[in-house]
Scaffold this motif. Structure first.
Motif, PDB file in Angstrom:
ATOM      1  N   LEU A 138      -7.614  -0.648  15.659  1.00  0.00           N
ATOM      2  CA  LEU A 138      -7.710  -1.080  14.272  1.00  0.00           C
ATOM      3  C   LEU A 138      -6.872  -0.215  13.342  1.00  0.00           C
ATOM      4  O   LEU A 138      -6.399  -0.692  12.306  1.00  0.00           O
ATOM      5  CB  LEU A 138      -9.165  -1.110  13.819  1.00  0.00           C
ATOM      6  CG  LEU A 138     -10.037  -2.147  14.536  1.00  0.00           C
ATOM      7  CD1 LEU A 138     -11.469  -2.069  14.019  1.00  0.00           C
ATOM      8  CD2 LEU A 138      -9.488  -3.537  14.369  1.00  0.00           C
ATOM      9  N   THR A 139      -6.668   1.030  13.702  1.00  0.00           N
ATOM     10  CA  THR A 139      -5.832   1.902  12.881  1.00  0.00           C
ATOM     11  C   THR A 139      -4.417   1.340  12.807  1.00  0.00           C
ATOM     12  O   THR A 139      -3.826   1.262  11.726  1.00  0.00           O
ATOM     13  CB  THR A 139      -5.813   3.329  13.458  1.00  0.00           C
ATOM     14  OG1 THR A 139      -7.146   3.818  13.509  1.00  0.00           O
ATOM     15  CG2 THR A 139      -4.965   4.245  12.613  1.00  0.00           C
ATOM     16  N   ALA A 140      -3.895   0.915  13.942  1.00  0.00           N
ATOM     17  CA  ALA A 140      -2.544   0.347  13.966  1.00  0.00           C
ATOM     18  C   ALA A 140      -2.493  -0.982  13.227  1.00  0.00           C
ATOM     19  O   ALA A 140      -1.500  -1.296  12.559  1.00  0.00           O
ATOM     20  CB  ALA A 140      -2.081   0.162  15.405  1.00  0.00           C
ATOM     21  N   LEU A 141      -3.548  -1.779  13.322  1.00  0.00           N
ATOM     22  CA  LEU A 141      -3.603  -3.064  12.624  1.00  0.00           C
ATOM     23  C   LEU A 141      -3.480  -2.869  11.118  1.00  0.00           C
ATOM     24  O   LEU A 141      -2.741  -3.597  10.444  1.00  0.00           O
ATOM     25  CB  LEU A 141      -4.914  -3.791  12.963  1.00  0.00           C
ATOM     26  CG  LEU A 141      -5.125  -5.146  12.308  1.00  0.00           C
ATOM     27  CD1 LEU A 141      -4.177  -6.185  12.881  1.00  0.00           C
ATOM     28  CD2 LEU A 141      -6.571  -5.589  12.470  1.00  0.00           C
ATOM     29  N   PHE A 142      -4.182  -1.873  10.585  1.00  0.00           N
ATOM     30  CA  PHE A 142      -4.119  -1.631   9.149  1.00  0.00           C
ATOM     31  C   PHE A 142      -2.861  -0.870   8.753  1.00  0.00           C
ATOM     32  O   PHE A 142      -2.263  -1.170   7.719  1.00  0.00           O
ATOM     33  CB  PHE A 142      -5.376  -0.891   8.679  1.00  0.00           C
ATOM     34  CG  PHE A 142      -6.552  -1.811   8.519  1.00  0.00           C
ATOM     35  CD1 PHE A 142      -6.809  -2.404   7.302  1.00  0.00           C
ATOM     36  CD2 PHE A 142      -7.380  -2.094   9.588  1.00  0.00           C
ATOM     37  CE1 PHE A 142      -7.876  -3.267   7.147  1.00  0.00           C
ATOM     38  CE2 PHE A 142      -8.448  -2.955   9.451  1.00  0.00           C
ATOM     39  CZ  PHE A 142      -8.710  -3.549   8.234  1.00  0.00           C
ATOM     40  N   ALA A 143      -2.445   0.097   9.550  1.00  0.00           N
ATOM     41  CA  ALA A 143      -1.257   0.894   9.209  1.00  0.00           C
ATOM     42  C   ALA A 143       0.006   0.041   9.187  1.00  0.00           C
ATOM     43  O   ALA A 143       0.926   0.314   8.414  1.00  0.00           O
ATOM     44  CB  ALA A 143      -1.097   2.046  10.198  1.00  0.00           C
ATOM     45  N   SER A 144       0.046  -0.997  10.009  1.00  0.00           N
ATOM     46  CA  SER A 144       1.221  -1.864  10.045  1.00  0.00           C
ATOM     47  C   SER A 144       1.194  -2.933   8.961  1.00  0.00           C
ATOM     48  O   SER A 144       2.185  -3.630   8.750  1.00  0.00           O
ATOM     49  CB  SER A 144       1.300  -2.548  11.416  1.00  0.00           C
ATOM     50  OG  SER A 144       0.209  -3.446  11.574  1.00  0.00           O
ATOM     51  N   GLY A 145       0.063  -3.095   8.309  1.00  0.00           N
ATOM     52  CA  GLY A 145      -0.063  -4.130   7.298  1.00  0.00           C
ATOM     53  C   GLY A 145      -0.461  -5.479   7.861  1.00  0.00           C
ATOM     54  O   GLY A 145      -0.626  -6.448   7.127  1.00  0.00           O
ATOM     55  N   HIS A 146      -0.632  -5.556   9.177  1.00  0.00           N
ATOM     56  CA  HIS A 146      -0.954  -6.843   9.802  1.00  0.00           C
ATOM     57  C   HIS A 146      -2.353  -7.338   9.448  1.00  0.00           C
ATOM     58  O   HIS A 146      -2.619  -8.539   9.540  1.00  0.00           O
ATOM     59  CB  HIS A 146      -0.781  -6.769  11.311  1.00  0.00           C
ATOM     60  CG  HIS A 146       0.649  -6.625  11.734  1.00  0.00           C
ATOM     61  ND1 HIS A 146       1.663  -7.394  11.195  1.00  0.00           N
ATOM     62  CD2 HIS A 146       1.243  -5.810  12.634  1.00  0.00           C
ATOM     63  CE1 HIS A 146       2.810  -7.052  11.749  1.00  0.00           C
ATOM     64  NE2 HIS A 146       2.585  -6.087  12.623  1.00  0.00           N
ATOM     65  N   ALA A 184      -3.554  -7.393   6.423  1.00  0.00           N
ATOM     66  CA  ALA A 184      -3.291  -8.213   5.237  1.00  0.00           C
ATOM     67  C   ALA A 184      -2.575  -9.501   5.624  1.00  0.00           C
ATOM     68  O   ALA A 184      -2.847 -10.567   5.059  1.00  0.00           O
ATOM     69  CB  ALA A 184      -2.478  -7.433   4.214  1.00  0.00           C
ATOM     70  N   ASP A 185      -1.668  -9.422   6.601  1.00  0.00           N
ATOM     71  CA  ASP A 185      -0.978 -10.625   7.084  1.00  0.00           C
ATOM     72  C   ASP A 185      -1.976 -11.639   7.639  1.00  0.00           C
ATOM     73  O   ASP A 185      -1.843 -12.841   7.403  1.00  0.00           O
ATOM     74  CB  ASP A 185       0.031 -10.273   8.171  1.00  0.00           C
ATOM     75  CG  ASP A 185       1.183  -9.437   7.656  1.00  0.00           C
ATOM     76  OD1 ASP A 185       1.437  -9.445   6.434  1.00  0.00           O
ATOM     77  OD2 ASP A 185       1.828  -8.770   8.487  1.00  0.00           O
TER      78      ASP A 185
END
Length: 86
Positions: free
Chosen positions: A4-12, A14-15
């Motif tokens: 989940l850290t990568a999901l939020f850090a990448s902006g995905h 919000a996508d």
């Protein structure tokens, strides 16, 4: 479990919400809602998600502030349109 850290850090994250908003728009349009009503209903949330995405990916402050500021007048237009229908 997904990272989940990568999901939020990448902006995905919000996508993903923007995709859900687009699907909701399609459903409302197919249900016969006028396009202007759908746009005014969902555009403020989409603008806020764009601001969130910009913040998550570390964009400079104008790229965060611009969509957030744009969401307010669209929200007011939605409220005025709904109020004038009474």
């Amino acid at each position: 479990m997904p990272d989940l850290t990568a999901l939020f850090a990448s902006g995905h994250a919000a996508d993903l919400i923007l995709v859900v908003l687009a699907v909701e728009a399609l459903i409302l349009l197919r249900a016969g809602r006028p396009a202007i009503d759908v746009a005014l209903l969902l555009l403020p949330g989409a603008c806020m998600m764009l601001g969130l995405r910009a913040a998550l990916v570390g964009a400079s402050w104008p790229w965060i502030a611009l969509p957030l500021a744009a969401s307010f007048p669209v929200h007011l237009a939605d409220l005025l349109r709904r109020g004038s229908g009474r």
